[in-house]
Design a protein around this motif. Structure first.
Motif, PDB file in Angstrom:
ATOM      1  N   LEU A  82     -24.351  33.900 112.451  1.00 23.12           N
ATOM      2  CA  LEU A  82     -25.305  33.102 113.223  1.00 23.12           C
ATOM      3  C   LEU A  82     -25.981  32.357 112.025  1.00 23.12           C
ATOM      4  N   ASP A  83     -26.343  32.630 110.606  1.00 24.15           N
ATOM      5  CA  ASP A  83     -26.622  31.874 109.711  1.00 24.15           C
ATOM      6  C   ASP A  83     -25.722  30.453 109.520  1.00 24.15           C
ATOM      7  N   ARG A  84     -24.398  30.788 109.623  1.00 22.49           N
ATOM      8  CA  ARG A  84     -23.632  29.846 109.308  1.00 22.49           C
ATOM      9  C   ARG A  84     -23.554  28.595 110.490  1.00 22.49           C
ATOM     10  N   GLN A  85     -23.757  29.238 111.626  1.00 20.82           N
ATOM     11  CA  GLN A  85     -23.913  28.287 112.898  1.00 20.82           C
ATOM     12  C   GLN A  85     -25.093  27.667 113.032  1.00 20.82           C
ATOM     13  N   VAL A  86     -26.257  28.209 112.415  1.00 24.57           N
ATOM     14  CA  VAL A  86     -27.679  27.427 112.240  1.00 24.57           C
ATOM     15  C   VAL A  86     -27.801  26.562 111.266  1.00 24.57           C
ATOM     16  N   TYR A  87     -27.373  26.976 110.018  1.00 27.19           N
ATOM     17  CA  TYR A  87     -27.601  26.185 108.878  1.00 27.19           C
ATOM     18  C   TYR A  87     -26.443  25.618 108.393  1.00 27.19           C
ATOM     19  N   LYS A  88     -25.222  25.674 108.813  1.00 24.51           N
ATOM     20  CA  LYS A  88     -23.937  25.096 108.442  1.00 24.51           C
ATOM     21  C   LYS A  88     -23.893  25.537 106.988  1.00 24.51           C
ATOM     22  N   THR A 120     -37.604  31.787 115.145  1.00 28.78           N
ATOM     23  CA  THR A 120     -36.694  30.906 115.365  1.00 28.78           C
ATOM     24  C   THR A 120     -37.003  29.495 114.240  1.00 28.78           C
ATOM     25  N   PRO A 121     -35.750  29.103 113.771  1.00 32.86           N
ATOM     26  CA  PRO A 121     -35.807  27.796 112.903  1.00 32.86           C
ATOM     27  C   PRO A 121     -36.633  26.653 113.784  1.00 32.86           C
ATOM     28  N   ALA A 122     -37.185  25.971 113.080  1.00 35.04           N
ATOM     29  CA  ALA A 122     -37.934  24.884 113.642  1.00 35.04           C
ATOM     30  C   ALA A 122     -37.059  23.701 114.563  1.00 35.04           C
ATOM     31  N   HIS A 123     -35.871  23.831 114.134  1.00 36.77           N
ATOM     32  CA  HIS A 123     -35.176  22.973 114.821  1.00 36.77           C
ATOM     33  C   HIS A 123     -34.245  23.394 116.156  1.00 36.77           C
ATOM     34  N   LEU A 124     -34.708  24.687 116.251  1.00 36.90           N
ATOM     35  CA  LEU A 124     -34.011  25.134 117.723  1.00 36.90           C
ATOM     36  C   LEU A 124     -34.914  25.709 118.443  1.00 36.90           C
ATOM     37  N   LYS A 125     -34.801  25.997 119.786  1.00 33.81           N
ATOM     38  CA  LYS A 125     -35.449  26.453 120.685  1.00 33.81           C
ATOM     39  C   LYS A 125     -35.188  28.215 120.704  1.00 33.81           C
ATOM     40  N   PRO A 126     -36.229  28.902 121.198  1.00 36.76           N
ATOM     41  CA  PRO A 126     -35.828  30.455 121.143  1.00 36.76           C
ATOM     42  C   PRO A 126     -34.657  30.692 122.203  1.00 36.76           C
ATOM     43  N   SER A 127     -34.635  29.965 123.250  1.00 39.79           N
ATOM     44  CA  SER A 127     -33.685  30.261 124.102  1.00 39.79           C
ATOM     45  C   SER A 127     -32.171  29.982 123.675  1.00 39.79           C
ATOM     46  N   THR A 128     -32.204  28.861 122.883  1.00 38.65           N
ATOM     47  CA  THR A 128     -30.865  28.458 122.138  1.00 38.65           C
ATOM     48  C   THR A 128     -30.301  29.279 121.275  1.00 38.65           C
ATOM     49  N   LEU A 129     -31.381  29.679 120.476  1.00 36.45           N
ATOM     50  CA  LEU A 129     -31.004  30.809 119.394  1.00 36.45           C
ATOM     51  C   LEU A 129     -30.435  31.940 120.041  1.00 36.45           C
ATOM     52  N   SER A 130     -31.238  32.576 121.095  1.00 33.41           N
ATOM     53  CA  SER A 130     -30.686  33.882 121.834  1.00 33.41           C
ATOM     54  C   SER A 130     -29.551  33.596 122.386  1.00 33.41           C
ATOM     55  N   ASP A 131     -28.999  32.620 122.865  1.00 36.26           N
ATOM     56  CA  ASP A 131     -27.934  32.328 123.533  1.00 36.26           C
ATOM     57  C   ASP A 131     -26.575  32.327 122.409  1.00 36.26           C
ATOM     58  N   MET A 132     -27.049  31.900 121.221  1.00 37.00           N
ATOM     59  CA  MET A 132     -26.170  31.729 120.190  1.00 37.00           C
ATOM     60  C   MET A 132     -25.751  33.256 119.673  1.00 37.00           C
ATOM     61  N   PHE A 184     -36.907  37.895 104.686  1.00 37.29           N
ATOM     62  CA  PHE A 184     -38.273  37.893 104.543  1.00 37.29           C
ATOM     63  C   PHE A 184     -38.771  36.657 104.084  1.00 37.29           C
ATOM     64  N   LYS A 185     -38.084  35.528 104.207  1.00 37.14           N
ATOM     65  CA  LYS A 185     -38.708  34.392 103.748  1.00 37.14           C
ATOM     66  C   LYS A 185     -38.358  33.316 104.803  1.00 37.14           C
ATOM     67  N   LEU A 186     -38.966  32.436 104.803  1.00 35.69           N
ATOM     68  CA  LEU A 186     -38.702  31.134 105.711  1.00 35.69           C
ATOM     69  C   LEU A 186     -38.217  30.199 104.766  1.00 35.69           C
ATOM     70  N   PRO A 187     -37.061  29.579 105.093  1.00 36.85           N
ATOM     71  CA  PRO A 187     -36.335  28.475 104.492  1.00 36.85           C
ATOM     72  C   PRO A 187     -37.265  27.149 104.550  1.00 36.85           C
ATOM     73  N   ASN A 188     -37.005  26.749 103.395  1.00 39.18           N
ATOM     74  CA  ASN A 188     -37.522  25.238 103.018  1.00 39.18           C
ATOM     75  C   ASN A 188     -36.843  24.229 103.175  1.00 39.18           C
ATOM     76  N   PHE A 189     -35.842  24.258 103.975  1.00 41.26           N
ATOM     77  CA  PHE A 189     -34.686  23.614 104.122  1.00 41.26           C
ATOM     78  C   PHE A 189     -34.722  23.061 105.391  1.00 41.26           C
ATOM     79  N   LYS A 190     -34.466  21.556 105.605  1.00 41.09           N
ATOM     80  CA  LYS A 190     -34.577  21.162 106.693  1.00 41.09           C
ATOM     81  C   LYS A 190     -33.070  20.845 107.209  1.00 41.09           C
ATOM     82  N   ALA A 191     -32.685  21.595 108.367  1.00 36.95           N
ATOM     83  CA  ALA A 191     -31.212  21.399 108.879  1.00 36.95           C
ATOM     84  C   ALA A 191     -30.970  19.859 109.488  1.00 36.95           C
ATOM     85  N   ALA A 192     -29.729  19.408 109.566  1.00 37.19           N
ATOM     86  CA  ALA A 192     -29.410  17.982 109.986  1.00 37.19           C
ATOM     87  C   ALA A 192     -29.488  18.101 111.544  1.00 37.19           C
TER      88      ALA A 192
END
Length: 192
Positions: A82-88, A120-132, A184-192
């Motif tokens: 999941l982390d690989r798919q979301v944040y490459k 849910t990361p800012a660049h995704l919708k909860p439904s998209t994340l759940s489907d992933m 336990f931490k929110l990322p301070n990285f913006k996904a492309a």
């Protein structure tokens, strides 16, 4: 004698006493701190993961037992994907992960299962994340899935009601928090 209602109180089932599970005050404070973290970090998706009975039977037939360690290993594999798919590549090079709280539980009816609260990361919708997550979990367990029970292996929805309290009930108590899979931490990285 009249009892005055407290502005903030611990739920009755968590207070030590007759008929209640006796929980030390430190455990209750620790659980409340975890709940505040979950709320403060924007956890908005509640999910439940189950191991299929065929996998449990296979594990039990070998030297490996189907227990919380086996479930934790399966979750580790799923969350890494999941982390690989979301944040490459940021997942690998910057250690950026989807924030999550994971609690493991065993019941006689269901067996080992996990309750997960995800932010849910800012660049995704909860439904998209759940489907992933659902696709990854079912793909990972595909050789053990019976078509009749495939829809029971993963469940997710927006956090409502008292699901936060329900999923964190074991923290500091007799359950098992999966510290290996928590972020336990929110990322301070913006996904492309």
């Amino acid at each position: 004698m009249r009892q005055i209602e407290a502005a903030y109180s611990v739920p009755t089932r968590e207070l030590p006493g007759r008929g209640n599970m006796a929980m030390p005050a430190l455990d209750i404070a620790y659980r409340e701190a975890v709940r505040q973290w979950v709320v403060g970090n924007g956890a908005d998706l509640a999910a439940s993961f189950l191991l299929p009975r065929a996998l449990i039977a296979r594990l039990n037939s070998t030297q490996i037992r189907a227990d919380e360690i086996a479930l934790s290993k399966q979750l580790t594999h799923c969350f890494n994907q999941l982390d690989r798919q979301v944040y490459k590549s940021a997942h690998r090079y910057h250690d950026v992960r989807v924030p999550r709280f994971v609690a493991l539980e065993r019941t006689d009816e269901i067996g080992w299962h996990a309750h997960v609260l995800i932010a849910t990361p800012a660049h995704l919708k909860p439904s998209t994340l759940s489907d992933m997550v659902q696709r990854l979990w079912l793909r990972q367990l595909r050789e053990f899935i019976s078509p009749r029970f495939a829809d029971k292996l993963y469940w997710a929805e927006h956090i409502t009601g008292n699901y936060l309290e329900y999923s964190t009930k074991h923290v500091g108590g007799n359950g098992s928090a999966d510290w290996m899979n928590m972020v336990f931490k929110l990322p301070n990285f913006k996904a492309a």
